[in-house]
Motif scaffolding. Sequence first.
Motif, PDB file in Angstrom:
ATOM      1  N   LYS A 193       0.842  -1.205   0.000  1.00  0.00           N
ATOM      2  CA  LYS A 193       0.000   0.000   0.000  1.00  0.00           C
ATOM      3  C   LYS A 193       0.868   1.243   0.000  1.00  0.00           C
ATOM      4  N   ILE A 194       0.555   2.206  -0.906  1.00  0.00           N
ATOM      5  CA  ILE A 194       1.284   3.467  -1.016  1.00  0.00           C
ATOM      6  C   ILE A 194       0.439   4.584  -0.400  1.00  0.00           C
ATOM      7  N   ALA A 195       1.051   5.398   0.460  1.00  0.00           N
ATOM      8  CA  ALA A 195       0.304   6.466   1.147  1.00  0.00           C
ATOM      9  C   ALA A 195       0.055   7.675   0.261  1.00  0.00           C
ATOM     10  N   GLY A 196       0.759   7.816  -0.851  1.00  0.00           N
ATOM     11  CA  GLY A 196       0.592   8.987  -1.693  1.00  0.00           C
ATOM     12  C   GLY A 196       1.547  10.106  -1.305  1.00  0.00           C
ATOM     13  N   THR A 197       1.455  11.238  -2.028  1.00  0.00           N
ATOM     14  CA  THR A 197       2.413  12.336  -1.804  1.00  0.00           C
ATOM     15  C   THR A 197       1.764  13.654  -1.394  1.00  0.00           C
ATOM     16  N   SER A 198       0.425  13.690  -1.235  1.00  0.00           N
ATOM     17  CA  SER A 198      -0.240  14.958  -0.921  1.00  0.00           C
ATOM     18  C   SER A 198       0.278  15.556   0.374  1.00  0.00           C
ATOM     19  N   HIS A 199       0.442  14.697   1.400  1.00  0.00           N
ATOM     20  CA  HIS A 199       0.905  15.226   2.687  1.00  0.00           C
ATOM     21  C   HIS A 199       2.359  15.692   2.593  1.00  0.00           C
ATOM     22  N   LEU A 200       3.123  15.097   1.672  1.00  0.00           N
ATOM     23  CA  LEU A 200       4.508  15.532   1.492  1.00  0.00           C
ATOM     24  C   LEU A 200       4.563  16.896   0.802  1.00  0.00           C
ATOM     25  N   LYS A 201       3.667  17.103  -0.181  1.00  0.00           N
ATOM     26  CA  LYS A 201       3.596  18.405  -0.863  1.00  0.00           C
ATOM     27  C   LYS A 201       3.234  19.512   0.119  1.00  0.00           C
ATOM     28  N   ARG A 202       2.270  19.214   0.996  1.00  0.00           N
ATOM     29  CA  ARG A 202       1.856  20.236   1.959  1.00  0.00           C
ATOM     30  C   ARG A 202       2.997  20.599   2.899  1.00  0.00           C
ATOM     31  N   HIS A 203       3.809  19.606   3.246  1.00  0.00           N
ATOM     32  CA  HIS A 203       4.933  19.855   4.152  1.00  0.00           C
ATOM     33  C   HIS A 203       5.901  20.874   3.566  1.00  0.00           C
ATOM     34  N   ILE A 204       6.154  20.780   2.261  1.00  0.00           N
ATOM     35  CA  ILE A 204       7.087  21.685   1.601  1.00  0.00           C
ATOM     36  C   ILE A 204       6.418  22.974   1.150  1.00  0.00           C
ATOM     37  N   ALA A 205       5.308  22.848   0.408  1.00  0.00           N
ATOM     38  CA  ALA A 205       4.703  24.020  -0.252  1.00  0.00           C
ATOM     39  C   ALA A 205       4.043  24.966   0.722  1.00  0.00           C
ATOM     40  N   LEU A 206       3.496  24.457   1.830  1.00  0.00           N
ATOM     41  CA  LEU A 206       2.763  25.318   2.760  1.00  0.00           C
ATOM     42  C   LEU A 206       3.605  25.755   3.950  1.00  0.00           C
ATOM     43  N   GLY A 207       4.887  25.427   3.902  1.00  0.00           N
ATOM     44  CA  GLY A 207       5.768  25.952   4.939  1.00  0.00           C
ATOM     45  C   GLY A 207       5.696  25.231   6.267  1.00  0.00           C
ATOM     46  N   SER A 208       5.213  23.975   6.297  1.00  0.00           N
ATOM     47  CA  SER A 208       5.161  23.236   7.557  1.00  0.00           C
ATOM     48  C   SER A 208       6.552  22.828   8.025  1.00  0.00           C
ATOM     49  N   CYS A 209       7.462  22.709   7.094  1.00  0.00           N
ATOM     50  CA  CYS A 209       8.832  22.309   7.433  1.00  0.00           C
ATOM     51  C   CYS A 209       9.483  23.387   8.300  1.00  0.00           C
ATOM     52  N   PRO A 210       9.970  23.057   9.480  1.00  0.00           N
ATOM     53  CA  PRO A 210      10.578  24.084  10.356  1.00  0.00           C
ATOM     54  C   PRO A 210      11.805  24.741   9.748  1.00  0.00           C
ATOM     55  N   LYS A 211      12.543  24.022   8.908  1.00  0.00           N
ATOM     56  CA  LYS A 211      13.701  24.629   8.261  1.00  0.00           C
ATOM     57  C   LYS A 211      13.282  25.689   7.257  1.00  0.00           C
ATOM     58  N   ILE A 212      12.131  25.432   6.600  1.00  0.00           N
ATOM     59  CA  ILE A 212      11.608  26.438   5.667  1.00  0.00           C
ATOM     60  C   ILE A 212      11.158  27.667   6.442  1.00  0.00           C
ATOM     61  N   LYS A 213      10.562  27.451   7.596  1.00  0.00           N
ATOM     62  CA  LYS A 213      10.111  28.589   8.403  1.00  0.00           C
ATOM     63  C   LYS A 213      11.280  29.433   8.868  1.00  0.00           C
ATOM     64  N   SER A 214      12.381  28.793   9.215  1.00  0.00           N
ATOM     65  CA  SER A 214      13.530  29.547   9.726  1.00  0.00           C
ATOM     66  C   SER A 214      14.318  30.213   8.613  1.00  0.00           C
ATOM     67  N   GLN A 215      14.291  29.622   7.434  1.00  0.00           N
ATOM     68  CA  GLN A 215      14.990  30.195   6.283  1.00  0.00           C
ATOM     69  C   GLN A 215      13.976  30.416   5.170  1.00  0.00           C
ATOM     70  N   ASP A 216      12.952  31.216   5.468  1.00  0.00           N
ATOM     71  CA  ASP A 216      11.763  31.312   4.617  1.00  0.00           C
ATOM     72  C   ASP A 216      12.093  31.669   3.178  1.00  0.00           C
ATOM     73  N   ARG A 217      12.880  32.709   2.991  1.00  0.00           N
ATOM     74  CA  ARG A 217      13.095  33.200   1.643  1.00  0.00           C
ATOM     75  C   ARG A 217      13.899  32.201   0.810  1.00  0.00           C
ATOM     76  N   LYS A 218      14.977  31.686   1.404  1.00  0.00           N
ATOM     77  CA  LYS A 218      15.840  30.779   0.663  1.00  0.00           C
ATOM     78  C   LYS A 218      15.126  29.479   0.337  1.00  0.00           C
ATOM     79  N   GLN A 219      14.390  28.937   1.318  1.00  0.00           N
ATOM     80  CA  GLN A 219      13.771  27.644   1.105  1.00  0.00           C
ATOM     81  C   GLN A 219      12.540  27.738   0.203  1.00  0.00           C
ATOM     82  N   LEU A 220      11.820  28.846   0.256  1.00  0.00           N
ATOM     83  CA  LEU A 220      10.698  29.011  -0.674  1.00  0.00           C
ATOM     84  C   LEU A 220      11.199  29.070  -2.109  1.00  0.00           C
TER      85      LEU A 220
END
Length: 681
Positions: A64-91
């Motif tokens: 069974k494959i869980a899919g990638t929607s939750h992974l997209k949200r982690h990156i694209a919506l800024g849930s990743c704490p590293k993206i939050k701390s380095q917002d401009r560079k990581q976006l």
Amino acid sequence: MGGASDIDEQMQNAEIETTPAPTRRRKKKSMVWEHFTVEAVAGGCTRACCKLCKQTFAYSSGSKIAGTSHLKRHIALGSCPKIKSQDRKQLALASGFKTDGESPDPPKRRYRTSSYLNSLFDQDISNENLAKLVILHELPLHIVEHPAFEAFAQSLQPRFKMLSSEAVEVEIMAVYQKERQNLFQVLGMIPGRVSLTVGLWTTSQTLGYVCLNGQFIDSDWKLHRRMLNFMMVFSPHSENALSEVISISLAEWNLKDKLFTITLDNNCSSHDIYSANLRDHLSNKNSLMLKGQFFVVRCYANILNVVAQDIIASIHGIIYNIRESVKFVKASPSREEKFAEISLHLEIPSTKSLSLDITTQWNTTYHMLVAALEYKQAFTVLETCDDNYNEAPSPDDWRKVEVVCAFLKLLYDSAIVIMAAADPTSNLFFHEAWKIQLELTHALASEDAIVSSVSREMYEKFDKYWKDCSLVLAVAVVMDPRFKLKLVEFSFSKIYGEDAARYVKVVDDSIHELYLEYVAQPLPLTPAYVELGEAHTSMNGSEINHPSTPISTGDGLHDFDIYISEISTTQNTKSELDQYLEESLLPRIQEFDILNWWKLNNIKYPTLSKMARDILAIPMSMTSIGSSLFSVGTGNKVLDEYRSSLRPEIVEALFCAKDWLQYLPTMVELPPHTTIVKMEM
């Protein structure tokens, strides 16, 4: 410390890190795998690991494959704490950009379906939103050429290519044409007629503009007002200017046979000329109801402003002294403290604060006078104990202010009632107008010399409005089932005394004559088995178990419906109008919704409801729904120098599109699956 270097190191690792050994599964195509790796865990399962923050997410459990929607949200919506701390560079990384500020790399491979991350930017959508920004906020078109604005846009999205002024014009015209077509379709489907408001705009040149708005009630019994045209005319005050512009507009919008009334915002001297000219010119080209008897309506907000300004002008010298007195007191904290001590010593109970007015808004002058009037004794005492102050009004002056405030309160309260209505239908205005007419009539006969003197010019102006508009005001209130003709009879008896019956008859005859004109128009066929006499409504006009649409007539009894319709017209001895007028009045409650009441009684009164729809949509005021009635002004509006320099078609596009866009849903929507999380500190 070291946070930035850690990120750089992780990014370098992300570039050289390889994905797990290929399996029999097909190659992963989603761009999300640029930011995740798949790691095996116990039990034959795998988890997706974020390259930046190392957080893991469920990916597969056996087959069974869980899919990638939750992974997209982690990156694209800024849930990743590293993206939050380095917002401009990581976006920038999430959007496929290099982090050193260089231009974006071309995508490695294109697929038929655009990925979630690549869809974050669209040049065409950005161009359209830029045009809407310029339109809605009345920005100059050349703002796109300002270096600061361009730098701001680039900081948000480096891939955005800033438009030139000429390109912005093209985008504005595209928005205008798109929304114009939408409105054209809406107007083509309205079941009733359209009433117009006509406003004049002047420029520093010899040119002028005519602004036309259409007001109507749609098939769902909702009131709407939309700008139709903002057209340039060389001589807006010439004899045929208005009628020609209106004729052109009616033809453009396919409304030649749907014009009901026209509301003008003109001064008293020119109104009669415009009225006669418009009626004579347009009656030859359009079918006017009731022979155009209330075809031209005067703006209620305009008459309130004219009368209020006249009252204020009558004591302008006293108002000047009061304004200077307020300035003197508020000039320093020590003076305010001294004035407060005097007021406390005199035991003045007022809780109002002294305030200065805005001379272009008469309601602020009214509030200034009311507050100052309560402190009149304090001003008198202040003059005796402060040699620098000598502006205190005399007792006679204060008496005049008291009378003026009483009249201004009458106008102010009336304006507040109209502004408080969410949908100010035409029936609301009769209540306000007849009360003012009655009070001014009594004031004119007052034995108090100040009262009669102040009210004389007020009465002349308002009586002119009352004579011009009392018929249409009265016809409108008859369409209110809480009042009908009874309020007209009551109010006219107060105003006209023994002559009231003659004026009531004019209203009654006009209503019946207008009703006969609607009877002559075809009605949609109503199935006979729908109970016409039972429109179930509550006292406030809300629906109670009432079907929203008639039952389908697909039972083969179409001829039977026609037969019943024919015999019902011959058997009924009383018309819908007479039945309506003879029924008991509905209780007067604040929550009553008149449009909803007519919507629910549409089957019971099919002809009369058509008539009510058009009458209730008459714009008795030029001000837009929800706007202030205090700053309308008595003259024409002036177009600023910048917009006067633009091409007329661009000016029209800017004004009309701004009006149309404000009724659209919100332009910026949150991405899907966005949630609001309450942070615990």
